[in-house]
Structure formats: structure tokens, C-alpha cells
Design a protein around this motif. Structure first.
Motif, PDB file in Angstrom:
ATOM      1  N   UNK A  73       0.629  -1.260  -0.089  1.00 54.96           N
ATOM      2  CA  UNK A  73      -0.083  -0.023   0.009  1.00 54.96           C
ATOM      3  C   UNK A  73       1.122   1.152   0.100  1.00 54.96           C
ATOM      4  N   UNK A  74       2.117   1.055   0.887  1.00 54.25           N
ATOM      5  CA  UNK A  74       2.790   2.418   0.838  1.00 54.25           C
ATOM      6  C   UNK A  74       3.613   2.340  -0.540  1.00 54.25           C
ATOM      7  N   UNK A  75       3.844   1.574  -1.373  1.00 50.00           N
ATOM      8  CA  UNK A  75       4.648   1.801  -2.467  1.00 50.00           C
ATOM      9  C   UNK A  75       3.646   1.980  -3.566  1.00 50.00           C
ATOM     10  N   UNK A  76       2.585   1.675  -3.559  1.00 45.83           N
ATOM     11  CA  UNK A  76       1.253   2.105  -4.361  1.00 45.83           C
ATOM     12  C   UNK A  76       1.082   3.780  -4.451  1.00 45.83           C
ATOM     13  N   UNK A  77       1.231   3.721  -2.907  1.00 49.05           N
ATOM     14  CA  UNK A  77       0.931   5.360  -2.672  1.00 49.05           C
ATOM     15  C   UNK A  77       2.063   6.468  -3.297  1.00 49.05           C
ATOM     16  N   UNK A  78       3.367   6.001  -2.921  1.00 56.04           N
ATOM     17  CA  UNK A  78       4.600   6.720  -3.361  1.00 56.04           C
ATOM     18  C   UNK A  78       4.822   6.709  -4.803  1.00 56.04           C
ATOM     19  N   UNK A  79       4.370   5.651  -5.403  1.00 57.30           N
ATOM     20  CA  UNK A  79       4.513   5.601  -6.951  1.00 57.30           C
ATOM     21  C   UNK A  79       3.724   6.364  -7.577  1.00 57.30           C
ATOM     22  N   UNK A  80       2.603   6.947  -6.955  1.00 59.10           N
ATOM     23  CA  UNK A  80       1.883   7.786  -7.511  1.00 59.10           C
ATOM     24  C   UNK A  80       2.012   9.421  -7.166  1.00 59.10           C
ATOM     25  N   UNK A  81       3.059   9.342  -6.392  1.00 55.59           N
ATOM     26  CA  UNK A  81       3.800  10.774  -6.012  1.00 55.59           C
ATOM     27  C   UNK A  81       4.798  11.192  -7.010  1.00 55.59           C
ATOM     28  N   UNK A  82       4.395  11.660  -7.987  1.00 49.08           N
ATOM     29  CA  UNK A  82       5.205  11.842  -9.425  1.00 49.08           C
ATOM     30  C   UNK A  82       6.077  12.886  -9.178  1.00 49.08           C
ATOM     31  N   UNK A  83       6.083  13.767  -8.264  1.00 50.04           N
ATOM     32  CA  UNK A  83       6.999  14.859  -8.081  1.00 50.04           C
ATOM     33  C   UNK A  83       8.337  14.227  -7.321  1.00 50.04           C
ATOM     34  N   UNK A  84       9.480  14.489  -7.914  1.00 46.92           N
ATOM     35  CA  UNK A  84      10.589  13.788  -7.286  1.00 46.92           C
ATOM     36  C   UNK A  84      11.838  14.477  -7.468  1.00 46.92           C
ATOM     37  N   UNK A  85      12.980  14.261  -6.832  1.00 44.24           N
ATOM     38  CA  UNK A  85      14.224  14.992  -7.075  1.00 44.24           C
ATOM     39  C   UNK A  85      15.308  14.056  -7.234  1.00 44.24           C
ATOM     40  N   UNK A  86      16.127  14.398  -7.879  1.00 40.63           N
ATOM     41  CA  UNK A  86      17.307  13.265  -8.264  1.00 40.63           C
ATOM     42  C   UNK A  86      18.004  12.774  -7.096  1.00 40.63           C
ATOM     43  N   UNK A  87      18.459  11.486  -7.372  1.00 37.95           N
ATOM     44  CA  UNK A  87      19.189  10.632  -6.387  1.00 37.95           C
ATOM     45  C   UNK A  87      20.493  11.290  -5.994  1.00 37.95           C
TER      46      UNK A  87
END
Length: 165
Positions: A73-87
Motif C-alpha cells: 500500500x505504501x509503494x502504491x501511494x508513493x509511486x503515484x507521487x510523481x514529484x521527485x528530486x534526483x537521487x
């Protein structure tokens, strides 16, 4: 007769040692490509480009590591949070922050990926209606609530709360 038995024992031990050494080298070599491929993500976005579902989570080494690392459930949630910063990289740890579009302050997750141990841990900040404020949760070997402000997007959270090596 004793000489033959002794020679057979020595030969068996030598073969066993050679097989063990070859298997050990093979296991070490198997880890190295994953480390090299994962290290290539430093400076790149987990989702490839801002706003695109990304290749990092499709990498075979990442998929294997995520299999039991954090709840689905957490992975599904954060995979939908498409704003991201570079590694960014600190030693063997890659880390990046993902957040909910138009709501990064209240809903974000810093993912920490250990390239040697091939595991992921997450420091999650979410708005919690029950407390009318932000909740911080650590996902690793254990899932636990953290004090407010613990998930701040840098290496301090994993150094303080992360699973020991």
C-alpha cells in the motif's frame, strides 16, 4: 591402502575448496553488477523525468529488493507521487524524495536504497486528520511512528532511525 585413502581425502577437500571458492566468487560478482547499475542512478530522477513514472522502480535489482521491503500500500501511494528530486548518494546509500503533486509539504517520502544490502527504507510524512497535523513514520525492518520533523529529506533520518547493518 592408507596412502590411497589419504590421497582421496585430499583430492575431495581440494575439489570442495575449489567449488566453494568459485561459488563465493560468483555470489560476489552477482552483487557487483547490481551495485554498478544502481550507482548509475546518482543524479537522476527516480521517475526518469519530472512527471513520468519511472525506470528506477523497474530496475530488476530494485524490484527484487522491494519485494518484501515496504508494504504494498505504501509503494502504491508513493509511486503515484510523481514529484521527485534526483537521487543523491552517501556511501552505499542512494536517497531521493518523492511527494504528492501540489502538496509536497504535507505528503512526502524520502526513500533510502542501500545498494550493497539491496534494500529500501522509507521515511514518510503525511497529513493526519486525526491529529490535525503531520505524522512521520519509518518503514524498515520495523514500522514505527517518529517525532514531528524527523523526515527531512536528507541522510539524518536513516542515520538516526535506519536498520543497522
Amino acid at each position: 591402502m592408507r596412502a590411497r585413502v589419504a590421497a582421496a581425502v585430499v583430492l575431495t577437500l581440494a575439489l570442495f575448496a575449489a567449488a566453494f571458492t568459485a561459488e563465493h566468487r560468483s555470489m560476489a560478482a552477482a552483487k557487483e553488477p547490481a551495485l554498478n547499475s544502481l550507482a548509475a542512478w546518482e543524479g537522476k530522477y527516480p521517475f526518469g523525468e519530472p512527471g513520468k513514472y519511472g525506470p528506477f522502480f523497474e530496475d530488476p535489482a530494485v524490484k527484487r529488493a522491494l519485494k518484501n521491503a515496504v508494504p504494498d500500500a505504501l509503494m502504491k501511494k508513493i509511486l503515484n507521487w510523481t514529484v521527485n528530486i534526483p537521487f543523491q548518494r552517501d556511501g552505499d546509500i542512494l536517497f531521493s524524495t518523492l511527494c504528492k503533486p501540489h502538496d509536497c509539504g504535507d505528503n512526502n517520502a524520502t526513500i533510502y536504497f542501500d545498494m550493497v544490502r539491496l534494500n529500501m527504507q522509507v521515511c514518510l510524512t503525511e497529513y493526519d486528520k486525526k491529529i490535525n497535523g503531520l505524522s512521520n513514520t519509518w518503514f524498515g525492518n520495523t514500522i514505527r511512528q517518529l517525532e514531528p520533523g524527523s523526515c527531512n529529506g536528507d541522510m539524518s533520518a536513516i542515520k538516526r532511525f535506519g536498520d543497522s547493518r
